[in-house]
Design a protein around this motif. Sequence first.
Motif, PDB file in Angstrom:
ATOM      1  N   HIS A  99       0.826  -1.206   0.000  1.00  0.00           N
ATOM      2  CA  HIS A  99       0.000   0.000   0.000  1.00  0.00           C
ATOM      3  C   HIS A  99       0.860   1.256   0.000  1.00  0.00           C
ATOM      4  CE1 HIS A  99      -3.276   2.694   0.778  1.00  0.00           C
ATOM      5  NE2 HIS A  99      -2.843   3.008   2.005  1.00  0.00           N
ATOM      6  N   LEU A 100       1.902   1.271   0.855  1.00  0.00           N
ATOM      7  CA  LEU A 100       2.792   2.436   0.932  1.00  0.00           C
ATOM      8  C   LEU A 100       3.531   2.645  -0.385  1.00  0.00           C
ATOM      9  CD1 LEU A 100       4.448   2.218   4.474  1.00  0.00           C
ATOM     10  CD2 LEU A 100       3.154   4.134   3.559  1.00  0.00           C
ATOM     11  N   ALA A 101       4.062   1.579  -0.967  1.00  0.00           N
ATOM     12  CA  ALA A 101       4.841   1.698  -2.200  1.00  0.00           C
ATOM     13  C   ALA A 101       3.988   2.256  -3.333  1.00  0.00           C
ATOM     14  CB  ALA A 101       5.421   0.339  -2.580  1.00  0.00           C
ATOM     15  N   GLN A 102       2.735   1.773  -3.469  1.00  0.00           N
ATOM     16  CA  GLN A 102       1.859   2.240  -4.551  1.00  0.00           C
ATOM     17  C   GLN A 102       1.476   3.702  -4.359  1.00  0.00           C
ATOM     18  OE1 GLN A 102      -1.475  -0.451  -4.732  1.00  0.00           O
ATOM     19  NE2 GLN A 102      -0.168  -2.263  -5.132  1.00  0.00           N
ATOM     20  N   ASP A 103       1.083   4.059  -3.129  1.00  0.00           N
ATOM     21  CA  ASP A 103       0.655   5.438  -2.892  1.00  0.00           C
ATOM     22  C   ASP A 103       1.805   6.424  -3.068  1.00  0.00           C
ATOM     23  OD1 ASP A 103      -1.845   4.547  -2.467  1.00  0.00           O
ATOM     24  OD2 ASP A 103      -1.929   4.978  -0.315  1.00  0.00           O
ATOM     25  N   LEU A 104       3.012   6.063  -2.631  1.00  0.00           N
ATOM     26  CA  LEU A 104       4.162   6.958  -2.810  1.00  0.00           C
ATOM     27  C   LEU A 104       4.494   7.114  -4.287  1.00  0.00           C
ATOM     28  CD1 LEU A 104       6.506   5.806   0.124  1.00  0.00           C
ATOM     29  CD2 LEU A 104       5.305   7.988  -0.067  1.00  0.00           C
ATOM     30  N   ALA A 105       4.361   6.034  -5.046  1.00  0.00           N
ATOM     31  CA  ALA A 105       4.601   6.123  -6.491  1.00  0.00           C
ATOM     32  C   ALA A 105       3.599   7.062  -7.147  1.00  0.00           C
ATOM     33  CB  ALA A 105       4.522   4.735  -7.113  1.00  0.00           C
ATOM     34  N   HIS A 106       2.307   7.012  -6.699  1.00  0.00           N
ATOM     35  CA  HIS A 106       1.291   7.924  -7.242  1.00  0.00           C
ATOM     36  C   HIS A 106       1.620   9.378  -6.907  1.00  0.00           C
ATOM     37  CE1 HIS A 106      -1.803   4.405  -7.261  1.00  0.00           C
ATOM     38  NE2 HIS A 106      -1.023   4.416  -8.358  1.00  0.00           N
ATOM     39  N   GLN A 107       2.332   9.595  -5.802  1.00  0.00           N
ATOM     40  CA  GLN A 107       2.730  10.949  -5.421  1.00  0.00           C
ATOM     41  C   GLN A 107       4.002  11.401  -6.142  1.00  0.00           C
ATOM     42  OE1 GLN A 107       1.015  12.995  -3.311  1.00  0.00           O
ATOM     43  NE2 GLN A 107      -0.571  11.410  -3.254  1.00  0.00           N
ATOM     44  N   GLY A 108       4.530  10.555  -6.999  1.00  0.00           N
ATOM     45  CA  GLY A 108       5.737  10.895  -7.743  1.00  0.00           C
ATOM     46  C   GLY A 108       7.020  10.658  -6.969  1.00  0.00           C
ATOM     47  N   ILE A 109       6.916   9.904  -5.871  1.00  0.00           N
ATOM     48  CA  ILE A 109       8.103   9.613  -5.056  1.00  0.00           C
ATOM     49  C   ILE A 109       8.531   8.182  -5.342  1.00  0.00           C
ATOM     50  CG2 ILE A 109       9.032   9.437  -2.720  1.00  0.00           C
ATOM     51  CD1 ILE A 109       6.860  11.408  -1.823  1.00  0.00           C
ATOM     52  N   HIS A 110       9.686   8.044  -5.962  1.00  0.00           N
ATOM     53  CA  HIS A 110      10.205   6.706  -6.236  1.00  0.00           C
ATOM     54  C   HIS A 110      10.800   6.161  -4.939  1.00  0.00           C
ATOM     55  CE1 HIS A 110      11.923   3.327  -8.327  1.00  0.00           C
ATOM     56  NE2 HIS A 110      13.124   3.627  -7.817  1.00  0.00           N
ATOM     57  N   ALA A 111      10.200   5.128  -4.409  1.00  0.00           N
ATOM     58  CA  ALA A 111      10.625   4.619  -3.104  1.00  0.00           C
ATOM     59  C   ALA A 111      10.676   3.103  -3.113  1.00  0.00           C
ATOM     60  CB  ALA A 111       9.676   5.100  -2.011  1.00  0.00           C
ATOM     61  N   THR A 112      11.620   2.594  -2.330  1.00  0.00           N
ATOM     62  CA  THR A 112      11.694   1.162  -2.065  1.00  0.00           C
ATOM     63  C   THR A 112      11.218   0.947  -0.632  1.00  0.00           C
ATOM     64  OG1 THR A 112      13.587   0.903  -3.544  1.00  0.00           O
ATOM     65  CG2 THR A 112      13.201  -0.849  -1.934  1.00  0.00           C
ATOM     66  N   VAL A 113      10.161   0.163  -0.484  1.00  0.00           N
ATOM     67  CA  VAL A 113       9.604  -0.091   0.848  1.00  0.00           C
ATOM     68  C   VAL A 113       9.850  -1.551   1.190  1.00  0.00           C
ATOM     69  CG1 VAL A 113       7.554   0.034   2.307  1.00  0.00           C
ATOM     70  CG2 VAL A 113       7.827   1.650   0.401  1.00  0.00           C
ATOM     71  N   GLN A 114      10.404  -1.765   2.371  1.00  0.00           N
ATOM     72  CA  GLN A 114      10.728  -3.130   2.769  1.00  0.00           C
ATOM     73  C   GLN A 114      10.512  -3.295   4.268  1.00  0.00           C
ATOM     74  OE1 GLN A 114      15.527  -2.523   3.228  1.00  0.00           O
ATOM     75  NE2 GLN A 114      14.720  -2.877   1.167  1.00  0.00           N
TER      76      GLN A 114
ATOM     77  N   VAL B 100      16.977  13.773   0.097  1.00  0.00           N
ATOM     78  CA  VAL B 100      16.513  14.249   1.403  1.00  0.00           C
ATOM     79  C   VAL B 100      15.127  14.877   1.302  1.00  0.00           C
ATOM     80  CG1 VAL B 100      16.962  15.887   3.276  1.00  0.00           C
ATOM     81  CG2 VAL B 100      18.846  14.519   2.333  1.00  0.00           C
ATOM     82  N   PRO B 101      14.832  15.749   0.295  1.00  0.00           N
ATOM     83  CA  PRO B 101      13.463  16.266   0.184  1.00  0.00           C
ATOM     84  C   PRO B 101      12.431  15.143   0.068  1.00  0.00           C
ATOM     85  CG  PRO B 101      14.930  17.562  -1.174  1.00  0.00           C
ATOM     86  CD  PRO B 101      15.729  16.403  -0.689  1.00  0.00           C
ATOM     87  N   ASP B 102      12.796  14.065  -0.643  1.00  0.00           N
ATOM     88  CA  ASP B 102      11.877  12.936  -0.760  1.00  0.00           C
ATOM     89  C   ASP B 102      11.628  12.283   0.600  1.00  0.00           C
ATOM     90  OD1 ASP B 102      11.591  13.279  -3.465  1.00  0.00           O
ATOM     91  OD2 ASP B 102      13.211  11.887  -3.988  1.00  0.00           O
ATOM     92  N   CYS B 103      12.636  12.317   1.494  1.00  0.00           N
ATOM     93  CA  CYS B 103      12.458  11.750   2.843  1.00  0.00           C
ATOM     94  C   CYS B 103      11.321  12.471   3.570  1.00  0.00           C
ATOM     95  CB  CYS B 103      13.745  11.878   3.655  1.00  0.00           C
ATOM     96  SG  CYS B 103      15.085  10.794   3.124  1.00  0.00           S
ATOM     97  N   TYR B 104      11.366  13.809   3.536  1.00  0.00           N
ATOM     98  CA  TYR B 104      10.355  14.576   4.265  1.00  0.00           C
ATOM     99  C   TYR B 104       8.994  14.491   3.575  1.00  0.00           C
ATOM    100  CZ  TYR B 104      14.054  16.372   7.227  1.00  0.00           C
ATOM    101  OH  TYR B 104      15.085  16.468   8.122  1.00  0.00           O
ATOM    102  N   ALA B 105       9.009  14.363   2.224  1.00  0.00           N
ATOM    103  CA  ALA B 105       7.739  14.203   1.513  1.00  0.00           C
ATOM    104  C   ALA B 105       7.085  12.875   1.873  1.00  0.00           C
ATOM    105  CB  ALA B 105       7.984  14.294  -0.002  1.00  0.00           C
ATOM    106  N   ALA B 106       7.908  11.822   1.942  1.00  0.00           N
ATOM    107  CA  ALA B 106       7.375  10.510   2.316  1.00  0.00           C
ATOM    108  C   ALA B 106       6.867  10.523   3.750  1.00  0.00           C
ATOM    109  CB  ALA B 106       8.458   9.448   2.147  1.00  0.00           C
ATOM    110  N   LEU B 107       7.591  11.191   4.631  1.00  0.00           N
ATOM    111  CA  LEU B 107       7.158  11.289   6.029  1.00  0.00           C
ATOM    112  C   LEU B 107       5.815  12.006   6.126  1.00  0.00           C
ATOM    113  CD1 LEU B 107       7.816  10.986   9.100  1.00  0.00           C
ATOM    114  CD2 LEU B 107       8.835  13.279   8.949  1.00  0.00           C
TER     115      LEU B 107
END
Length: 743
Positions: free
Chosen positions: A243-258, A294-301
Motif C-alpha cells: 500500500h505504501l509503495a503504490q501510494d508513494l509512487a502515485h505521489q511521484g516519489i520513487h521509493a523502495t519499501v521493505q 533528502v526532500p523525498d524523505c520529508y515528503a514521504a514522512l
Amino acid sequence: MKSLSSEHSTTVPVIAATAQSLPDQVDALARARAFAEPLLASADLDTGENILAHADAVASILRSIGGSQAMQAASYLVYACDHLNKPHEVIEKAFGANFADLAMETTKLVRVQRMARLAQLSASHAATPIPMAQTAGAQNESVRKMLLAFSRDLRVVMLRLASRLQTLRHFAASKLPVPPGLASEALQVFAPLANRLGIWEIKWELEDLSFRFLEPDTYRQVARLLDEKRVEREAHVEALRDHLAQDLAHQGIHATVQGRPKHIYSIVKKMRGKSLGFDQVYDIRALRIVVPSVPDCYAALSWVHCHFAPVPGEFDDYIARPKANGYQSLHTVVRDGTGQPIEVQVRTQSMHDHAETGVAAHWAYKEAGVKGYAGISASGEYDAKIAVLRQLLAWERDLSGVQLGATGAGFFDDRIYVLTPEAAIVELPQGATAVDFAYSVHTNLGHRCRGARVDGAMVPLNTPLKNGQTVEVTVVKEGGPSRDWLNPELGFLASHRARAKVRAWFNALAMGETVAKGREAVEKLLQREGKTAVKLEDLASQLGFNSADDLFEVVGKDEFSLRNIEIVLRPPEPVLPHDEFLLLKKQKPPSQSGKGGVLVVGVDSLMTQLAKCCKPAPPDAICGFVTRGKGVSVHRADCSNLRNMVTRSGDRVIEVEWGGAHSGAGNVYPVDVAVEANDRQGLLRDISEVFAKEKMNVIGVQTQSIRGIAWMTFTVEVSNSGRLTKVLGIVAELHGVRAARRR
C-alpha cells in the motif's frame, strides 16, 4: 591438528591509513589464499574451527560490508604468520612491506590476547578463585585497552569485528559451549564498537548471537513470541508495504519499501528499559522507506503522517540531527487502521548504505579521497582520518568515561600497552622503558630493578618498549634507583610518575641523612647540659614540633639554633640565700684597684673579667673564681656555672663586690634578655620600642621562629640591673609575649 587462537586482528597506525594503504596488487586475494592454504588447511583454532575455513568466512564478512580485496587478502596472511620461520621477510617478499607489517602486528595482538585469556582462565581456577564477574570485567577492560593500542587503522577494527563475528557464528552452528567471557566481551566491547562505526550489519548480529549465549532462556522466549504470530504479522506488514509503495509512487516519489529485520536483543532492551510488554514494543512491526533524496524523505514522512495516526513522542529526526556515529534517518511510529503500532524509517540510499555498513561504505584504503565518513564531509585525507579517530575515541568514552579532546589528536600516539609475565596488561607512555614498567607495577620493584628481558631477550634498561611486548624485570633483594635514571639524555625514564618516584627516593635518602645529623647534634647538646634523661619527643613538643624527627630535620638543615634548645633546658634559677654560697672571709678592707669596677678582696692589681655566661651587672650579687692564666672570672652569685665550679674547686673561690664608683650611671654592662612569644607582625619592633623608651641600648638581637613561636635573645646595656626587672615586666605585658626574663 595445531591449535591457535581465534582472536586474530590487525594493526597499523590509523593516522597513516591512507598513506600506508595496502598496494593494489593483481589477484591479491587469490594469491593470498593460495599462499596460506597449505599452511592453514590442516590446522584448527582453539575454538575447534578450521583456520582456513575461519579465514574464508572473515574474508566473506569483509566483502559483505564493502571491504577491499586487499583487506580480504590480509585476513589469510594474518593466520599464516605462526607457520613461517621468518614471517615478515617471507610475506614482504611475496606481497610487499605493508602486508608484512599488517600481518606481524596482528600476530602480536593475537599473542597478547591469547595470554590474557589464559591468565583469566587461571584466575578463575585458582585456589581462591576470583568471581567470574570480576574476571570478565577485567578481561573486557583489557580487550578495550588492546584495541585502542593496536587498532590504529580502520582495517584492524574491521578485521577484528569480522573475526569475532565468525567465532560466534561457529559456536552457534556447532552448538559447542562458548568459552567464558567471549560472549560478554562481544556484547560489551565489540558490538558498541561496531555501533560507533555505524556497521549495523555486524552490530545487530553480534548482539543477538552474544545474547543467545548469555541468556539462552530469555532469547528462546522472545524468539518464540516472535514466531507465534509471525505469519499473521508478516502478512499484515506485507499488505501495508504494498500500500505504501503504490501510494508513494502515485505521489511521484520513487521509493523502495521493505520490512525491517527484528533483532531480539534490541527488543529485550526496550522491554527492560521501558518496562514494556512484548506487545507494547513498537518496532516488532516495522517498515523502511528508501528514497532518492533528502526532500523525498520529508515528503514521504508527510504522506505517512497524513494517512496514519502518529504516536505522540515517537518521532526522531536523525537527518537534521545525526547520531554521533553519523547515522541519519527519520524515525516515526504510527497506528494503522486496526490501531496496531508500526515503526517507519525513512532514509536515502546513501544513508541506508552507511546504516548497514557504516564506515566501510565510505572507506576504501587506496580510494578514500574526499569521500565523507560518518556524516562528516572529508575534504582531504586528514579530515577522513580524523573522522575515524573521533568515532574510535567516542567508543572509548562510551566504555571508560574518559574525557578526550575534540579531535583526539595524539591520543593513540602517546601510550603503549605491554604485558607482565602473567599476562597482565600495563599501560605506559610512548617511549617507556623497562624501568617505567617496573615502577608502574610497584614502586619497590622499580627501586630494585637491575635488568630486563623483553620477549625473552635481555635488553638494556633504557630500551624503548613497543606495543604487545612481554616484559620481565630482574631485581636485587635490596637497593635503590640510580641517579642516572633522572638524566633525560640517557633515556631511562619516560613516565612522569616513575620519575617522581625516583626523585622521592633520593629526597627521602637525603632527609634521612639530615635527620641523623640533627639527632646527633641534639643528643650531644643534651650530654653537655647533663640532660640525657630528657625524652626527645617531649622536648620536640615543648619546642612546638609534631615529632622529634621534625626537630632533628630543621636542626640538621641549620634552620633551628641549638641555643633555642638551651633556653628550654635552662629555666631561670631561683636566687639562693646568701649563706648557701661559698664565700671567703674578708681579710682586710677592699682596695680600689680591681679591673672593670670590681673590688677583689685581699689582692691588689689582680686581672679580672666579667663572665660571659651570666653577664653580671651592678647591683647583682657577685662572686669571683680564680682561673688558670686568665685572672679572676666574676660571676653572678646565682650562676649555675659558678655553682659547678665551686663544687669541683671550692678553694679557688674569692669574694668580690662592686665598687661604689663603678656602680653609678657612668658605667654600662651588657645583659642578655630572653623573650618567648607568639610570633606576629611587628613583635620585634614593639619589644625594641620598650627598650628605647627606657633608654636601654640594644646592642644585639637573635631571633628564631618555629611553628609560630618566636624565641628572642636581646643583649642590652644597663648601668643598674635593678631597672631591668621593671623593663622586663613591661615587655611581658606586650601582646603575644609569653615570658620575658634575664638569662
